[in-house]
Design a protein around this motif. Sequence first.
Motif, PDB file in Angstrom:
ATOM      1  N   ALA A 383      -3.200  -6.330 -31.170  1.00  0.00           N
ATOM      2  CA  ALA A 383      -3.790  -5.032 -30.823  1.00  0.00           C
ATOM      3  C   ALA A 383      -4.227  -5.000 -29.364  1.00  0.00           C
ATOM      4  O   ALA A 383      -4.013  -4.014 -28.648  1.00  0.00           O
ATOM      5  N   GLU A 384      -4.857  -6.100 -28.909  1.00  0.00           N
ATOM      6  CA  GLU A 384      -5.298  -6.165 -27.524  1.00  0.00           C
ATOM      7  C   GLU A 384      -4.116  -6.109 -26.566  1.00  0.00           C
ATOM      8  O   GLU A 384      -4.157  -5.422 -25.529  1.00  0.00           O
ATOM      9  N   ALA A 385      -3.063  -6.807 -26.927  1.00  0.00           N
ATOM     10  CA  ALA A 385      -1.871  -6.797 -26.084  1.00  0.00           C
ATOM     11  C   ALA A 385      -1.272  -5.399 -26.023  1.00  0.00           C
ATOM     12  O   ALA A 385      -0.807  -4.948 -24.967  1.00  0.00           O
ATOM     13  N   ALA A 386      -1.335  -4.691 -27.162  1.00  0.00           N
ATOM     14  CA  ALA A 386      -0.802  -3.327 -27.178  1.00  0.00           C
ATOM     15  C   ALA A 386      -1.612  -2.415 -26.270  1.00  0.00           C
ATOM     16  O   ALA A 386      -1.058  -1.585 -25.534  1.00  0.00           O
ATOM     17  N   MET A 387      -2.969  -2.550 -26.284  1.00  0.00           N
ATOM     18  CA  MET A 387      -3.813  -1.740 -25.405  1.00  0.00           C
ATOM     19  C   MET A 387      -3.535  -2.048 -23.937  1.00  0.00           C
ATOM     20  O   MET A 387      -3.488  -1.153 -23.087  1.00  0.00           O
ATOM     21  N   GLU A 388      -3.346  -3.330 -23.619  1.00  0.00           N
ATOM     22  CA  GLU A 388      -3.053  -3.694 -22.249  1.00  0.00           C
ATOM     23  C   GLU A 388      -1.746  -3.050 -21.783  1.00  0.00           C
ATOM     24  O   GLU A 388      -1.631  -2.579 -20.651  1.00  0.00           O
ATOM     25  N   LEU A 389      -0.801  -2.998 -22.666  1.00  0.00           N
ATOM     26  CA  LEU A 389       0.464  -2.365 -22.317  1.00  0.00           C
ATOM     27  C   LEU A 389       0.277  -0.883 -22.045  1.00  0.00           C
ATOM     28  O   LEU A 389       0.895  -0.317 -21.126  1.00  0.00           O
ATOM     29  N   TRP A 390      -0.596  -0.220 -22.849  1.00  0.00           N
ATOM     30  CA  TRP A 390      -0.854   1.207 -22.623  1.00  0.00           C
ATOM     31  C   TRP A 390      -1.495   1.428 -21.255  1.00  0.00           C
ATOM     32  O   TRP A 390      -1.113   2.345 -20.515  1.00  0.00           O
ATOM     33  N   TRP A 391      -2.500   0.570 -20.906  1.00  0.00           N
ATOM     34  CA  TRP A 391      -3.157   0.725 -19.606  1.00  0.00           C
ATOM     35  C   TRP A 391      -2.168   0.497 -18.472  1.00  0.00           C
ATOM     36  O   TRP A 391      -2.190   1.209 -17.460  1.00  0.00           O
ATOM     37  N   ILE A 392      -1.347  -0.479 -18.609  1.00  0.00           N
ATOM     38  CA  ILE A 392      -0.340  -0.746 -17.568  1.00  0.00           C
ATOM     39  C   ILE A 392       0.582   0.457 -17.403  1.00  0.00           C
ATOM     40  O   ILE A 392       0.911   0.874 -16.285  1.00  0.00           O
ATOM     41  N   ALA A 393       0.979   1.043 -18.516  1.00  0.00           N
ATOM     42  CA  ALA A 393       1.862   2.210 -18.459  1.00  0.00           C
ATOM     43  C   ALA A 393       1.178   3.381 -17.764  1.00  0.00           C
ATOM     44  O   ALA A 393       1.799   4.096 -16.959  1.00  0.00           O
ATOM     45  N   ILE A 394      -0.122   3.590 -18.054  1.00  0.00           N
ATOM     46  CA  ILE A 394      -0.858   4.702 -17.428  1.00  0.00           C
ATOM     47  C   ILE A 394      -0.981   4.484 -15.928  1.00  0.00           C
ATOM     48  O   ILE A 394      -0.777   5.408 -15.121  1.00  0.00           O
ATOM     49  N   VAL A 395      -1.335   3.265 -15.507  1.00  0.00           N
ATOM     50  CA  VAL A 395      -1.471   2.963 -14.083  1.00  0.00           C
ATOM     51  C   VAL A 395      -0.150   3.204 -13.351  1.00  0.00           C
ATOM     52  O   VAL A 395      -0.103   3.802 -12.262  1.00  0.00           O
ATOM     53  N   ILE A 396       0.937   2.738 -13.953  1.00  0.00           N
ATOM     54  CA  ILE A 396       2.253   2.927 -13.327  1.00  0.00           C
ATOM     55  C   ILE A 396       2.567   4.414 -13.193  1.00  0.00           C
ATOM     56  O   ILE A 396       3.071   4.873 -12.165  1.00  0.00           O
ATOM     57  N   ALA A 397       2.239   5.207 -14.239  1.00  0.00           N
ATOM     58  CA  ALA A 397       2.507   6.646 -14.201  1.00  0.00           C
ATOM     59  C   ALA A 397       1.710   7.322 -13.082  1.00  0.00           C
ATOM     60  O   ALA A 397       2.224   8.202 -12.371  1.00  0.00           O
ATOM     61  N   VAL A 398       0.432   6.933 -12.915  1.00  0.00           N
ATOM     62  CA  VAL A 398      -0.407   7.520 -11.857  1.00  0.00           C
ATOM     63  C   VAL A 398       0.158   7.186 -10.480  1.00  0.00           C
ATOM     64  O   VAL A 398       0.232   8.038  -9.588  1.00  0.00           O
ATOM     65  N   ILE A 399       0.558   5.945 -10.275  1.00  0.00           N
ATOM     66  CA  ILE A 399       1.123   5.530  -8.990  1.00  0.00           C
ATOM     67  C   ILE A 399       2.380   6.334  -8.671  1.00  0.00           C
ATOM     68  O   ILE A 399       2.574   6.825  -7.549  1.00  0.00           O
ATOM     69  N   VAL A 400       3.237   6.506  -9.686  1.00  0.00           N
ATOM     70  CA  VAL A 400       4.463   7.279  -9.480  1.00  0.00           C
ATOM     71  C   VAL A 400       4.132   8.725  -9.112  1.00  0.00           C
ATOM     72  O   VAL A 400       4.748   9.324  -8.212  1.00  0.00           O
ATOM     73  N   LEU A 401       3.119   9.315  -9.794  1.00  0.00           N
ATOM     74  CA  LEU A 401       2.731  10.701  -9.502  1.00  0.00           C
ATOM     75  C   LEU A 401       2.222  10.846  -8.064  1.00  0.00           C
ATOM     76  O   LEU A 401       2.564  11.801  -7.344  1.00  0.00           O
ATOM     77  N   ILE A 402       1.393   9.893  -7.600  1.00  0.00           N
ATOM     78  CA  ILE A 402       0.879   9.937  -6.236  1.00  0.00           C
ATOM     79  C   ILE A 402       2.020   9.846  -5.222  1.00  0.00           C
ATOM     80  O   ILE A 402       2.044  10.579  -4.222  1.00  0.00           O
ATOM     81  N   LEU A 403       2.961   8.972  -5.478  1.00  0.00           N
ATOM     82  CA  LEU A 403       4.096   8.839  -4.576  1.00  0.00           C
ATOM     83  C   LEU A 403       4.895  10.132  -4.492  1.00  0.00           C
ATOM     84  O   LEU A 403       5.362  10.533  -3.414  1.00  0.00           O
ATOM     85  N   ILE A 404       5.045  10.814  -5.630  1.00  0.00           N
ATOM     86  CA  ILE A 404       5.783  12.080  -5.636  1.00  0.00           C
ATOM     87  C   ILE A 404       5.046  13.133  -4.801  1.00  0.00           C
ATOM     88  O   ILE A 404       5.654  13.873  -4.015  1.00  0.00           O
ATOM     89  N   ILE A 405       3.708  13.222  -4.968  1.00  0.00           N
ATOM     90  CA  ILE A 405       2.913  14.191  -4.198  1.00  0.00           C
ATOM     91  C   ILE A 405       3.018  13.914  -2.702  1.00  0.00           C
ATOM     92  O   ILE A 405       3.192  14.826  -1.880  1.00  0.00           O
ATOM     93  N   ILE A 406       2.927  12.634  -2.303  1.00  0.00           N
ATOM     94  CA  ILE A 406       3.048  12.273  -0.888  1.00  0.00           C
ATOM     95  C   ILE A 406       4.413  12.668  -0.344  1.00  0.00           C
ATOM     96  O   ILE A 406       4.542  13.208   0.760  1.00  0.00           O
ATOM     97  N   LEU A 407       5.443  12.448  -1.146  1.00  0.00           N
ATOM     98  CA  LEU A 407       6.791  12.802  -0.707  1.00  0.00           C
ATOM     99  C   LEU A 407       6.926  14.299  -0.498  1.00  0.00           C
ATOM    100  O   LEU A 407       7.523  14.761   0.488  1.00  0.00           O
ATOM    101  N   ILE A 408       6.374  15.100  -1.434  1.00  0.00           N
ATOM    102  CA  ILE A 408       6.441  16.564  -1.299  1.00  0.00           C
ATOM    103  C   ILE A 408       5.720  17.020  -0.035  1.00  0.00           C
ATOM    104  O   ILE A 408       6.201  17.875   0.717  1.00  0.00           O
ATOM    105  N   CYS A 409       4.515  16.490   0.233  1.00  0.00           N
ATOM    106  CA  CYS A 409       3.750  16.859   1.428  1.00  0.00           C
ATOM    107  C   CYS A 409       4.529  16.536   2.710  1.00  0.00           C
ATOM    108  O   CYS A 409       4.543  17.319   3.673  1.00  0.00           O
ATOM    109  N   CYS A 410       5.167  15.381   2.726  1.00  0.00           N
ATOM    110  CA  CYS A 410       5.960  14.997   3.897  1.00  0.00           C
ATOM    111  C   CYS A 410       7.100  15.980   4.143  1.00  0.00           C
ATOM    112  O   CYS A 410       7.377  16.381   5.284  1.00  0.00           O
TER     113      CYS A 410
END
Length: 512
Positions: A383-410
């Motif tokens: 269960a703990e490993a599954a939660m860690e995987l969820w957090w990792i997935a969320i962090v990766i999604a946020v990073i990707v979203l920020i990169l997309i916003i920066i690209l649009i602004c540029c």
Amino acid sequence: MSVPTAVYDWFIGKSEAIITGGRIVIDQVGDLHFISVEMGDELAGEKTYNCSLYNVVAQLRVYGSPTKFKVNPVTPAPRDPAVVWFTDRESSVALLGKTLTLQCIPDGYPLPKIEWARTGGSLPVGRHIISDDKYTLEISNVTEADEGTYTCTAVHGSQRSVQNIFVDVKSEPIWVEKLKSMIVTTGKTVEFKCVARSAVGEQDNPLVQWFQNGKPLSAGITGKIEVSGTKLTVSGVSKPYDLMNIQCNVSNSIGYQLADAFLNVIDQTKLDVRPEPKYLIDPGKVLEVHIMAVADPLYHRLLTYRWSTVKDGQAVSKNPADPVYVDVSNTLIINATRLDRDQAFLDILGNYSCLVSMGLEKGEGDVVVYTHISSDEEEAIIAEAAMELWWIAIVIAVIVLILIIILICCLLYRNRGGTYPVDEKERRAGHDPEKELADSGFQDLSRADAPDEKKPYGNPDQVSLTNDPPLGGDTDSLDEYGEPDSSKFNEDGSFIGNYGGRKGRDMNQSTV
């Protein structure tokens, strides 16, 4: 006619056996041959040559009609060329797996020698015997590869006489897939096969005839039974109605082969006690996984239980000293009393399977069950490993979203519109846009009427945005602005404010 085949013998009278070899030969059909006759071959007085047939099983000898011949002396003895005087046949049929005997009797004087060979090959190694007098070639355990042409050559000095004998290997039907007995559980569909062939090169395809309990079956469907050439199918078997004996007879011009098999229908194996899909165990505990099956009464005593690990397929030990073992009642024991929360404990966790079998062909009636052994701690780790995987997935999604916003602004910054500082440049040139606006105000501009062909373009009232003055006209020539003066341009290249007046025009009137 004799069974077994009688043995040919020749006697002088009925007691003195003729010794064969050299110049005296008995062929395969029982004829007596004198290759070169001598004076002593003529029997004197009442003596005769007698043929006999002897049955070794019945120990019975039967004599044929007596015969004798007269020898005429010739001086000197002639020298006859070597020829192959007799062979039992120019072609011979050999039966697969049997013994083939070829015989070649020469003529000539002095006595010729005999040589045996095979055209395009050699005599079968280890399976052929040539008689002492060389007149007979014997091949044992005939195979399909023995088919071909064999040569018998009589050699007399430089003279040679050759006789070819073609050996055609034939056979009664040879099994390709022989009928087999079947033991199946109720409800199954059973297929019997009876496939045979003739010897290689033979066009004599075997005929197939099916029988059920000794009674012939016709092609097609009869109840649950369908006959189709070399295949017989019984559908949806049940007990005890479909217990039967099946026979298959295949035949050709040489012989036949008969095979028989039985169909036995048994009850399906059932589990009275079935393991749970999942069990939990903690260090210091003991877990018992029970299983019990019931099979057909005829085969129940043959039931075996085999516990194994699914990961590597290794059978579970039967040694009680091991942490995982199987006891005499086929119960899987997980003994963690001597284990802590370490790797040894984790090693006993996982998936286990139990094969319940009667040992029948193709695993008929076998049952396989699976169970998973885990612990509370293992569940928490998962269960703990599954939660860690969820957090990792969320962090990766946020990073990707920020990169997309920066690209649009540029992209937006790169494609933005430019500005031209007109006011700043006018003031720098010494003009006051606000004062000029207050002095002159806004001028009203109106669209000019369409030009009249009768009116010249020189009329300022007829100027239109959609009409161009004719080439060469001077009404709107730059001459009215006077001679160009390079000093009138501003430092940035513009001339705004440098032309305040226009010849013949009112400063307060603008036309387009």
